[in-house]
Design an enzyme around this catalytic site. Structure first.
Site, PDB file in Angstrom:
ATOM      1  N   GLU A  65      86.880  -8.183  79.443  1.00 39.97           N
ATOM      2  CA  GLU A  65      87.322  -9.775  79.417  1.00 39.97           C
ATOM      3  C   GLU A  65      86.029 -10.674  79.986  1.00 39.97           C
ATOM      4  OE1 GLU A  65      89.664 -11.398  78.439  1.00 39.97           O
ATOM      5  OE2 GLU A  65      91.019  -9.784  78.063  1.00 39.97           O
ATOM      6  N   GLN A  70      83.363 -16.468  75.975  1.00 39.95           N
ATOM      7  CA  GLN A  70      82.619 -17.092  75.044  1.00 39.95           C
ATOM      8  C   GLN A  70      81.664 -16.233  73.970  1.00 39.95           C
ATOM      9  OE1 GLN A  70      82.052 -21.086  74.927  1.00 39.95           O
ATOM     10  NE2 GLN A  70      84.154 -20.026  75.342  1.00 39.95           N
ATOM     11  N   GLY A 109      73.670 -12.425  76.319  1.00 37.24           N
ATOM     12  CA  GLY A 109      73.816 -13.805  76.426  1.00 37.24           C
ATOM     13  C   GLY A 109      74.585 -14.011  77.938  1.00 37.24           C
ATOM     14  N   TYR A 148      91.414 -18.139  83.742  1.00 37.95           N
ATOM     15  CA  TYR A 148      91.804 -17.120  82.426  1.00 37.95           C
ATOM     16  C   TYR A 148      91.340 -15.777  82.745  1.00 37.95           C
ATOM     17  CZ  TYR A 148      91.234 -14.607  78.511  1.00 37.95           C
ATOM     18  OH  TYR A 148      91.262 -13.619  77.611  1.00 37.95           O
ATOM     19  N   ASP A 166      92.924 -19.225  76.985  1.00 37.78           N
ATOM     20  CA  ASP A 166      91.659 -19.265  76.469  1.00 37.78           C
ATOM     21  C   ASP A 166      91.399 -20.404  75.407  1.00 37.78           C
ATOM     22  OD1 ASP A 166      92.715 -17.887  74.508  1.00 37.78           O
ATOM     23  OD2 ASP A 166      91.092 -16.609  74.141  1.00 37.78           O
ATOM     24  N   CYS A 228      98.190 -20.736  57.440  1.00 39.00           N
ATOM     25  CA  CYS A 228      99.714 -20.872  57.905  1.00 39.00           C
ATOM     26  C   CYS A 228     100.706 -19.965  57.363  1.00 39.00           C
ATOM     27  CB  CYS A 228     100.067 -22.302  58.029  1.00 39.00           C
ATOM     28  SG  CYS A 228      98.848 -23.380  58.809  1.00 39.00           S
TER      29      CYS A 228
END
Length: 373
Positions: A65, A70, A109, A148, A166, A228
């Site tokens: 997690e 990001q 990062g 989160y 999230d 969809c």
DNA sequence: AAATCGGGGTG
DNA sequence: CACCCAGATTT
């Protein structure tokens, strides 16, 4: 009816007009049950197979997690496997050498995440018997864990019924409700989170939350046209029925990007390269970099800098210009390949071998183009 | 509420 | 090139 009540009703009415535009946001009990089953059935059939899902231990869920904050799943997978293999337990993490930790994180990062992990592991060893706490408030006190991540850990690793909202979930719930407010705004987020709280089942919360993530990754996608027709919950979606799925959600706030011009020096002495450790705070903190200076410097200016520090420059050659994009700014870098002689060591420089560059020092991606040459 | 903090995939 | 991603933390 009392005056108080009439005023209250007017107040509630105004609120509902201002805070709730068109919006669905009203689900019957049966409908919620149908939504949960449709989503869970789809997840069990079409959910992704991921390394942290085969054995969802609290430690693995936590590490995954944090890495996934990001950061795309495909990017995380090799980092996760290497990390678990090198640092298999909370106790190991608490005792891991910083250089090794940062090296494992190189290129991923948001490097604060790595130091937060170690600090949190040390707190777990000191205060929680070497385990992750199993409640929301204790998890929130740990560095790197916000609402989160706490929800994700509790639902996935401990099967506690709690939302994990999230970016995927904000987008999906916004579309389901045809939410036209800016989902960056706190008021809108609050509304969407409340909706997830209504929808989440009392059992299977971990699967439910992960199902939403997978739906967001593969069906209700962020860029491009959402699929969809393949969506298991399209019949519950107001954006779908109104043809708004592609348009929503609304996101404002376009930040202005700044550009910095930098001169990077690739300095060799006796086949060793000069590296410099970055500050403990700020951008790319604690990582190693090639010595670099603000603005574009000429060859003469670079030579002067090195001479002032006691080196004799034996050659200097300009290198190819490189652009590097961070999330909030851009670097435009020019470089010089320089060879020097001299015994004066700048205290802040470390002279390293090619082997050490590969195996020991954690160097940000921005500088890698200058190393491959 | 807005800025900071990486890097890479995508349209 | 702009936007986004299994966000958290600081200002």
């Amino acid at each position: 009816m009392s005056l108080f009540f009439r005023l209250l009703m007017i107040f509630v009415d105004i609120e509902s007009v201002e805070i709730r535009p068109l919006i669905r946001y009203n689900f019957g009990m049966d409908e919620i049950k149908e939504f949960q089953e449709a989503l869970l059935n789809w997840y069990r059939k079409s959910g992704r197979v991921l390394p942290w899902r085969s054995d969802p231990s609290p430690y693995k869920v936590w590490i995954s997690e944090i890495m996934l904050q990001q950061t795309r799943v495909d990017t995380v997978i090799p980092y996760f496997n290497r990390f678990i293999s090198e640092i298999p337990t909370i106790k190991d993490l608490a005792e891991t050498d910083d250089e090794k930790l940062y090296k494992l994180w190189q290129g991923l990062g948001y490097y604060r995440r790595a130091s937060h992990l170690k600090k949190a592991a040390q707190i777990m060893v000191d205060q929680y018997n070497g385990r992750l706490p199993e409640n929301f408030n204790d998890l929130l006190t740990l560095p790197g864990i916000g609402a989160y991540t706490a929800g994700a850990i509790l639902s996935i690793a401990f099967n506690i019924s709690i939302p994990a909202v999230d970016g995927n979930v904000f987008r999906i719930i916004a579309r389901i409700n045809a939410e036209t407010g800016d989902i960056q705004k706190a008021s809108v987020k609050k509304r969407l989170e409340a909706c997830v709280k209504e929808l989440i089942p009392s059992t299977d919360a971990g699967d439910f939350n992960q199902a939403l993530m997978d739906l967001g990754a593969n069906i209700c996608i962020p860029n491009g046209i959402p699929k969809c027709e393949e969506c298991p919950v399209k019949n519950f979606c107001k954006a779908y029925s109104e043809g708004l799925a592609y348009t929503l959600p609304v996101k404002g706030n376009k930040a202005v990007r700044k550009t910095q011009e930098i001169t990077v020096l690739k300095i060799l002495r006796d086949n060793r390269l000069a590296l410099r450790k970055r500050e403990e705070k700020g951008l790319l903190s604690n990582l190693w970099e090639l010595p670099n200076y603000q603005s574009f410097l000429t060859e003469e200016q670079c030579i002067k800098i090195l001479q002032n520090n006691g080196f004799k420059v034996t050659s200097i050659m300009p290198m190819e210009r490189v652009k590097h994009a961070f999330s909030h700014m851009d670097w435009i870098m020019i470089g010089y390949l320089i060879t020097v002689e001299g015994n004066e060591d700048l205290s802040s420089w470390t002279w390293v071998t090619r082997e050490e560059i590969l195996n020991v020092y954690s160097i940000p991606s921005a500088f890698l183009p200058f190393l491959s040459v």
